[in-house]
Design an enzyme around this catalytic site. Structure first.
Site, PDB file in Angstrom:
ATOM      1  N   CYS A 120       0.735  -1.246  -0.051  1.00 52.54           N
ATOM      2  CA  CYS A 120      -0.089  -0.044  -0.206  1.00 52.54           C
ATOM      3  C   CYS A 120       0.653   1.212  -0.168  1.00 52.54           C
ATOM      4  CB  CYS A 120      -0.982   0.096   1.191  1.00 52.54           C
ATOM      5  SG  CYS A 120      -2.108  -1.468   1.257  1.00 52.54           S
ATOM      6  N   HIS A 262      -3.152   7.218   3.335  1.00 49.53           N
ATOM      7  CA  HIS A 262      -3.732   5.822   2.978  1.00 49.53           C
ATOM      8  C   HIS A 262      -4.810   5.679   3.538  1.00 49.53           C
ATOM      9  CE1 HIS A 262      -3.686   1.748   1.665  1.00 49.53           C
ATOM     10  NE2 HIS A 262      -3.532   1.438   2.854  1.00 49.53           N
ATOM     11  N   ASN A 292      -9.991  -0.169   0.484  1.00 50.84           N
ATOM     12  CA  ASN A 292      -8.709   0.153   0.497  1.00 50.84           C
ATOM     13  C   ASN A 292      -8.102  -0.406  -0.880  1.00 50.84           C
ATOM     14  OD1 ASN A 292      -5.878  -0.125   0.564  1.00 50.84           O
ATOM     15  ND2 ASN A 292      -5.787  -1.185   2.743  1.00 50.84           N
TER      16      ASN A 292
END
Ligand SMILES: CC(C)(COP(=O)(O)OP(=O)(O)OC[C@H]1O[C@@H](n2cnc3c(N)ncnc32)[C@H](O)[C@@H]1OP(=O)(O)O)[C@@H](O)C(=O)NCCC(=O)NCCS
Length: 335
Positions: A120, A262, A292
């Site tokens: 990520c 994030h 996500n």
């Protein structure tokens, strides 16, 4: 020494929206139980986009749409790109790289092309590399993509992880600055702690473990996650890397116009905003609609905020990320 700036940004998601209710039905088919209320309250996610896995929704195809948008904003042609850095942990194929698939689709045949995997955190790692390459003069125009189609790696019978993720891609054109412009990348910071590998990993499919019928049966080619442990580390490292970015450039938190963190869980984002003493109206959030999307969260959230006019040229913007590895990072830029 040269400096770099982001001259264009773009984003793309698959068409298919999967609401929490629809997801709960799918998870129930795999023998686990969840519901819309739990997912909303614990994560802030209401829906996500899931790839059809058809040609137009492969990772590199989403990357292509995002790149074309970024290139139009930057006013460049495919032949102007001299390097493609594709941040992903869910490539189209292990070999060749997703960057090469994208290069073919774009026709950017002058460019070098490679994938990088920092999960990520990948997009900020990509900016980190692009910035250094522009500073040294090795490259002038670099396409940095954060793109993921992680849905094939989700274990739908694991309700703690499968509720969190979605598919998408974001792209940025990173170029050498002109002498008199204020838009520029001030700094990038990256870090990692491989000791924390088991908080989030895919056991099989690499040299650790090949996918045998038994492994397949046990779903060990799918994602495994220790959510509660990640939550704590994420809150701490996001706050630490945000401060690193701000302090190393001698700004104060108040100088920052926008934080693009994030997008893993709204509660993590709110916790970090609180730690930094930043009001939530300065924080860009899209986890509610996309979940996500791993390396794609920051560039897609940023692109959307730019497209809707929320973030304007001249604003001071902080990117702040964490991911599997574990990996961490931040970037500070004048958009
Ligand atoms: C995964 C996450 C949403 C779980 O939220 P949480 O508030 O920590 O929840 P917990 O794990 O403490 O579980 C609380 C309860 O809900 C249950 N639960 C877990 N997932 C559930 C679901 N989808 N639906 C319903 N109940 C669920 C648990 O079994 C537990 O039940 P118990 O109290 O009877 O044992 C959260 O920890 C998280 O987002 N972590 C970060 C993950 C992440 O960012 N991963 C990507 C890294 S880039």
């Amino acid at each position: 020494m040269h400096h770099s700036w982001i001259s264009g940004i773009g984003s793309a998601h698959p068409k298919g929206i999967v609401t929490n209710e629809e997801l709960a039905k799918k998870i129930a088919q795999h023998g686990a139980e969840t519901n819309d209320q739990w997912i909303r309250e614990r994560t802030g996610i209401c829906e996500r986009r899931i790839s059809s896995l058809k040609e137009d929704e492969r990772n590199s195809s989403l990357g292509l749409r995002a790149s074309l948008e970024a290139m139009e904003m930057a006013n460049i042609q495919p032949q102007d790109i001299d390097l493609i850095l594709y941040a992903t942990c869910s490539p189209d194929t292990l070999v060749p790289s997703t960057a090469c698939w994208l290069q073919k689709k774009l026709g950017a045949l002058q460019a070098g092309a490679l994938d990088l995997n920092a999960a990520c955190s990948g997009f900020v790692y990509g900016l980190h590399l692009a910035d250094q390459m522009i500073k040294t003069g090795a490259h002038k125009t670099i396409l940095v993509i954060g793109g993921e189609v992680l849905s094939p790696y989700l274990n739908w019978g694991d309700r703690t992880s499968s509720i969190l993720f979605g598919d998408g891609a974001g792209a940025a054109v990173v170029q050498r600055t002109h002498s008199d412009q204020s838009s520029r990348l001030f700094s990038t910071h990256v870090g990692s702690d491989g000791n924390l590998w088991d908080l989030f990993y895919i056991p099989a499919g690499g040299s650790n473990q090949e996918v045998t019928p038994e492994v397949y049966e046990r779903q060990e080619h799918k994602m495994k996650m220790k959510g509660r442990e990640i939550f704590k580390v994420a809150c701490n490292t996001l706050a630490t890397y945000a401060k690193k970015a701000i302090e190393s450039n001698e700004f104060s938190v108040e100088d920052v116009d926008w934080i693009v963190p994030h997008q893993a869980n709204l509660r993590i984002i709110e916790n970090v905003a609180k730690k930094l003493n930043v009001p939530m109206d300065k924080v860009i959030v899209n986890v509610d609609r996309f979940g996500n999307t791993s390396a794609a969260t920051v560039p897609t959230a940023f692109a959307e905020a730019v497209k809707t006019g929320k973030i304007k040229r001249g604003d001071l913007v902080l990117f702040d990320v964490f991911g599997a590895g574990l990996t961490y990072g931040s970037a500070l830029l004048r958009w």
